[in-house]
Design a protein around this motif. Structure first.
Motif, PDB file in Angstrom:
ATOM      1  N   GLY A 335     -35.831  -6.672 -49.737  1.00  0.00           N
ATOM      2  CA  GLY A 335     -36.848  -7.614 -50.192  1.00  0.00           C
ATOM      3  C   GLY A 335     -36.273  -8.715 -51.056  1.00  0.00           C
ATOM      4  N   ARG A 336     -35.358  -8.367 -51.936  1.00  0.00           N
ATOM      5  CA  ARG A 336     -34.749  -9.377 -52.808  1.00  0.00           C
ATOM      6  C   ARG A 336     -33.829 -10.315 -52.018  1.00  0.00           C
ATOM      7  NH1 ARG A 336     -35.721  -8.981 -57.999  1.00  0.00           N
ATOM      8  NH2 ARG A 336     -36.681  -7.087 -58.826  1.00  0.00           N
ATOM      9  N   TRP A 344     -34.770 -13.325 -42.701  1.00  0.00           N
ATOM     10  CA  TRP A 344     -35.115 -11.911 -42.608  1.00  0.00           C
ATOM     11  C   TRP A 344     -34.535 -11.189 -41.395  1.00  0.00           C
ATOM     12  CZ3 TRP A 344     -37.237 -11.804 -37.878  1.00  0.00           C
ATOM     13  CH2 TRP A 344     -37.859 -12.962 -37.408  1.00  0.00           C
ATOM     14  N   LYS A 345     -34.096 -11.924 -40.367  1.00  0.00           N
ATOM     15  CA  LYS A 345     -33.710 -11.251 -39.129  1.00  0.00           C
ATOM     16  C   LYS A 345     -32.492 -10.357 -39.319  1.00  0.00           C
ATOM     17  CE  LYS A 345     -33.026 -11.789 -34.200  1.00  0.00           C
ATOM     18  NZ  LYS A 345     -33.141 -12.666 -33.017  1.00  0.00           N
ATOM     19  N   ALA A 346     -31.522 -10.816 -40.094  1.00  0.00           N
ATOM     20  CA  ALA A 346     -30.334  -9.996 -40.322  1.00  0.00           C
ATOM     21  C   ALA A 346     -30.706  -8.675 -40.977  1.00  0.00           C
ATOM     22  CB  ALA A 346     -29.325 -10.755 -41.185  1.00  0.00           C
ATOM     23  N   VAL A 347     -31.711  -8.705 -41.869  1.00  0.00           N
ATOM     24  CA  VAL A 347     -32.161  -7.483 -42.535  1.00  0.00           C
ATOM     25  C   VAL A 347     -32.784  -6.525 -41.523  1.00  0.00           C
ATOM     26  CG1 VAL A 347     -33.812  -6.554 -44.193  1.00  0.00           C
ATOM     27  CG2 VAL A 347     -32.478  -8.581 -44.772  1.00  0.00           C
ATOM     28  N   LEU A 348     -33.654  -7.050 -40.646  1.00  0.00           N
ATOM     29  CA  LEU A 348     -34.304  -6.192 -39.664  1.00  0.00           C
ATOM     30  C   LEU A 348     -33.301  -5.627 -38.659  1.00  0.00           C
ATOM     31  CD1 LEU A 348     -37.628  -8.101 -38.849  1.00  0.00           C
ATOM     32  CD2 LEU A 348     -37.235  -6.245 -40.468  1.00  0.00           C
ATOM     33  N   VAL A 349     -32.372  -6.444 -38.199  1.00  0.00           N
ATOM     34  CA  VAL A 349     -31.368  -5.954 -37.252  1.00  0.00           C
ATOM     35  C   VAL A 349     -30.484  -4.901 -37.909  1.00  0.00           C
ATOM     36  CG1 VAL A 349     -29.345  -6.607 -35.894  1.00  0.00           C
ATOM     37  CG2 VAL A 349     -31.383  -8.047 -35.856  1.00  0.00           C
ATOM     38  N   THR A 350     -30.122  -5.134 -39.174  1.00  0.00           N
ATOM     39  CA  THR A 350     -29.333  -4.122 -39.905  1.00  0.00           C
ATOM     40  C   THR A 350     -30.109  -2.817 -40.004  1.00  0.00           C
ATOM     41  OG1 THR A 350     -28.218  -5.828 -41.201  1.00  0.00           O
ATOM     42  CG2 THR A 350     -28.199  -3.581 -42.093  1.00  0.00           C
ATOM     43  N   GLY A 351     -31.406  -2.923 -40.283  1.00  0.00           N
ATOM     44  CA  GLY A 351     -32.234  -1.724 -40.336  1.00  0.00           C
ATOM     45  C   GLY A 351     -32.276  -1.003 -39.002  1.00  0.00           C
ATOM     46  N   GLN A 390     -41.770  -2.457 -44.438  1.00  0.00           N
ATOM     47  CA  GLN A 390     -42.608  -3.489 -45.036  1.00  0.00           C
ATOM     48  C   GLN A 390     -42.221  -4.893 -44.588  1.00  0.00           C
ATOM     49  OE1 GLN A 390     -45.349  -3.047 -46.754  1.00  0.00           O
ATOM     50  NE2 GLN A 390     -45.140  -0.834 -46.630  1.00  0.00           N
ATOM     51  N   ASN A 391     -40.956  -5.079 -44.220  1.00  0.00           N
ATOM     52  CA  ASN A 391     -40.524  -6.419 -43.820  1.00  0.00           C
ATOM     53  C   ASN A 391     -41.077  -6.828 -42.466  1.00  0.00           C
ATOM     54  OD1 ASN A 391     -38.991  -6.993 -46.170  1.00  0.00           O
ATOM     55  ND2 ASN A 391     -37.380  -5.653 -45.423  1.00  0.00           N
ATOM     56  N   LEU A 392     -41.415  -5.863 -41.614  1.00  0.00           N
ATOM     57  CA  LEU A 392     -42.100  -6.205 -40.372  1.00  0.00           C
ATOM     58  C   LEU A 392     -43.470  -6.816 -40.667  1.00  0.00           C
ATOM     59  CD1 LEU A 392     -41.231  -3.068 -38.212  1.00  0.00           C
ATOM     60  CD2 LEU A 392     -40.500  -5.418 -37.749  1.00  0.00           C
ATOM     61  N   LEU A 501     -36.935 -10.997 -31.897  1.00  0.00           N
ATOM     62  CA  LEU A 501     -37.734 -11.853 -32.772  1.00  0.00           C
ATOM     63  C   LEU A 501     -37.022 -13.183 -33.018  1.00  0.00           C
ATOM     64  CD1 LEU A 501     -38.872  -9.190 -35.396  1.00  0.00           C
ATOM     65  CD2 LEU A 501     -40.392 -10.464 -33.866  1.00  0.00           C
ATOM     66  N   LYS A 502     -37.803 -14.268 -33.076  1.00  0.00           N
ATOM     67  CA  LYS A 502     -37.254 -15.580 -33.384  1.00  0.00           C
ATOM     68  C   LYS A 502     -36.958 -15.673 -34.873  1.00  0.00           C
ATOM     69  CE  LYS A 502     -37.785 -17.123 -29.158  1.00  0.00           C
ATOM     70  NZ  LYS A 502     -36.631 -17.435 -28.300  1.00  0.00           N
ATOM     71  N   ASN A 503     -35.749 -16.089 -35.193  1.00  0.00           N
ATOM     72  CA  ASN A 503     -35.314 -16.106 -36.589  1.00  0.00           C
ATOM     73  C   ASN A 503     -35.706 -17.437 -37.234  1.00  0.00           C
ATOM     74  OD1 ASN A 503     -34.133 -15.340 -38.962  1.00  0.00           O
ATOM     75  ND2 ASN A 503     -32.061 -15.918 -38.354  1.00  0.00           N
ATOM     76  N   ARG A 504     -36.775 -17.423 -38.019  1.00  0.00           N
ATOM     77  CA  ARG A 504     -37.211 -18.627 -38.716  1.00  0.00           C
ATOM     78  C   ARG A 504     -37.245 -18.341 -40.212  1.00  0.00           C
ATOM     79  NH1 ARG A 504     -41.187 -18.659 -34.525  1.00  0.00           N
ATOM     80  NH2 ARG A 504     -40.747 -20.256 -32.961  1.00  0.00           N
ATOM     81  N   PRO A 505     -36.754 -19.267 -41.044  1.00  0.00           N
ATOM     82  CA  PRO A 505     -36.808 -19.040 -42.497  1.00  0.00           C
ATOM     83  C   PRO A 505     -38.239 -19.024 -42.987  1.00  0.00           C
ATOM     84  CG  PRO A 505     -36.108 -21.282 -41.994  1.00  0.00           C
ATOM     85  CD  PRO A 505     -36.131 -20.542 -40.691  1.00  0.00           C
TER      86      PRO A 505
END
Length: 548
Positions: A335-336, A344-351, A390-392, A501-505
């Motif tokens: 989250g931080r 956020w995409k790198a976080v979700l892919v890492t997960g 939660q990030n989803l 997922l499309k990676n948008r800031p």
């Protein structure tokens, strides 16, 4: 048709003042804590509750099922109400309903009263599950939302893990016993009501409201029938039985009618057009699969530690912590990172990768696996789930118009709960069958052929002869590995889904678009210009003017 208040969320404006936002967040955290704790805090005390109230095994099952079912089926309804009515009033109503259900349950003198009160608790908890993320999206800009989502992920995990041991301790308090399990959450809910009443303020506007009551009723009937079937089949009645035929047929027919009605309603409870939004469709699928992973992991870890490794309940609780801590740490750190970078995409892919690695390691568990291997595996699984859960929701919220924020958020919560309920039930049936078949196939010479059938209960290893105990321990180890082998495709599908997922800031302000839409990708209504288009923004502002 009626005219009701609605919270304005025009693009470029902040609906709630920055002052006091953190206090409001604390109030929301308290509400989420009691919602998560409600179904878990009573599990250890259930045998004593049923005995004291003179209930049966069927009543035992319904005490659990009633709360879970009411919470799951009410989530999409609360989410829709959040898009139509005053969010503060809805939050207070859900908290009040939870408190009322808790008090009635604590004073219950019969099984019937207890089950009805659990339904009230479940509806209140469903409101909190749906509304808390929606309110977060209203008071915190998208980019800042990541660090707060981490806190909610941590509270969700702590409430889930803390529930059983806390319930066991409360049930042993002299003079009050198991009733304290129901009373315990009420003060937290009341405190949450007070905090939110004092700090959460939204100006209200009005618009015309049409509620699809028929569609809502059909969704409730379809979900209830299928969840009751998944929860009770193989226990209260056989998988192949009249009840199975009635519940499955009724659920499928009601689901088909619900889709037909929702497609034609001007104000559907669950807009089908929402799934034309690529991001919402993919995050919904990922949430469904994460529900299977998260609840599956929490359910099958304790039996392995106690019955394959011979550990005590206290030792099991300690060795279950790595998975919980993994979820808490990953939720907070992820989250931080999202807040700091807006990406956020790198976080979700890492997960997704961590969940895959952890699940594959768990699939390799057998009678020769050690605790170090198992602990490392559940830690990686926890880290993966923490990055995703939660990030989803955050990603889905950032992709829809604010007018559909409630229904989009509740859709993900609904499918995550649905995935957990169905996944645990189906995997539990497979697990029990696998334990029995392995135990019988490895039975020592001269043993009773039926000794491997534990009747759906956990065996007492201390009461078993040494040769039989060794075989039972081996059976639970093998069955655990087999169950997680089944979930490996689930983990892989999660990874593929988030990768698409499309990676948008994320935007730094309310109403700001996450990025330009590609041609062919539609907004929440399934057509028209995205919220990033100035014309769309202007139209959105005009649509929020008071009716008339």
């Amino acid at each position: 048709m009626s005219t009701q208040p609605e919270s304005p969320t025009a693009p470029g404006t902040q609906p709630a003042p920055a002052k006091g936002v953190m206090t409001t967040v604390y109030g929301l955290l308290l509400g989420m804590f009691v919602a998560v704790l409600a179904p878990t805090v009573v599990t250890v005390a259930l045998p004593g509750i049923v005995t004291d109230l003179g209930g049966s095994q069927s009543a035992y099952t319904w005490i659990i099922t009633a709360e879970l079912l009411a919470m799951t089926v009410s989530v999409p309804l609360w989410g829709k109400f959040a898009d139509l009515y005053d969010k503060k009033w809805l939050l207070q109503a859900s908290l009040a309903l939870f408190v009322l259900g808790s008090l009635v349950a604590g004073f219950a003198g019969s099984i019937g009263v207890l089950i009805v009160s659990r339904v009230a608790q479940g509806i209140g908890a469903g409101g909190l599950t749906a509304l808390v993320p929606v309110v977060m999206a209203v008071i915190v800009p998208p980019r800042e939302r990541g660090k707060y989502m981490g806190l909610f992920g941590a509270v969700f995990t702590v409430g889930t893990i803390l529930g059983p041991p806390l319930g066991g301790a409360l049930a042993e308090v002299p003079g009050i016993g198991w009733r304290l399990c129901f009373f315990f959450g009420a003060p937290f809910a009341v405190l949450s009501m007070v905090v939110l009443q004092r700090t959460f303020h939204l100006p209200v506007m009005r618009r015309e409201v049409h509620i699809d009551y028929l569609g809502a009723a059909l969704i409730v009937v379809a979900t209830s029938a299928l969840l009751i079937w998944c929860s009770l089949a193989g226990d209260v009645f056989a998988w192949r039985s009249t009840w199975t035929a009635v519940l499955v047929t009724g659920g499928v027919v009601a689901l088909g009618l619900a889709i037909w009605v929702e497609a034609r309603s001007p104000e559907p409870v669950l807009p089908l057009s929402l799934f034309r939004n690529r991001t919402v469709a993919l995050t919904t699928l990922a949430s469904l699969l994460v529900g299977v992973m998260m609840f599956g992991g929490s359910v099958f870890v304790p039996p392995y530690l106690q019955l394959a490794q011979g550990l005590s309940p206290g030792q099991t609780g300690l060795l279950s912590l790595p998975m919980a801590l993994g979820i808490v740490v990953a939720s907070t750190v992820a989250g931080r990172l999202i807040t700091a970078t807006g990406r956020w995409k790198a976080v979700l892919v890492t997960g997704g990768v961590l969940a895959c690695v952890g699940t594959v390691m768990l699939a390799l568990v057998d009678e020769g696996a050690g605790l170090v291997w198992f602990t490392a595996a559940i830690t990686l699984l926890g880290l993966g789930v923490g990055c995703l859960m939660q990030n989803l929701v955050l990603v889905a919220q950032s992709s829809v118009d604010m007018r559909q924020l409630g229904v989009a958020t509740s859709t993900l919560s609904f499918f995550r709960s649905l995935g957990g309920s169905v996944g645990v039930t189906v995997l539990g049936a497979v697990f029990a069958h696998r334990v029995q078949s392995v135990t019988e196939s490895r039975a020592p010479a001269g043993a009773d052929p039926g000794y491997g059938d534990v009747g759906g209960t956990l065996p007492d290893l201390g009461a078993l002869p040494e040769p039989v105990r060794a075989v039972v321990e081996q059976a639970y180890a093998v069955a655990t590995g087999d169950i997680f082998a089944i979930t490996v495709p689930v983990a892989v599908l999660i990874l593929l889904t988030v990768a698409l997922l499309k990676n948008r800031p994320l935007a730094s302000q309310f109403g700001m678009p996450p990025g330009p839409r590609r041609q062919g990708e539609h907004g929440p209504g399934g057509h028209g210009e995205g919220p990033g288009d100035p014309k769309a923004a202007k139209a959105g502002q005009q649509s929020r003017l008071p009716a008339g």
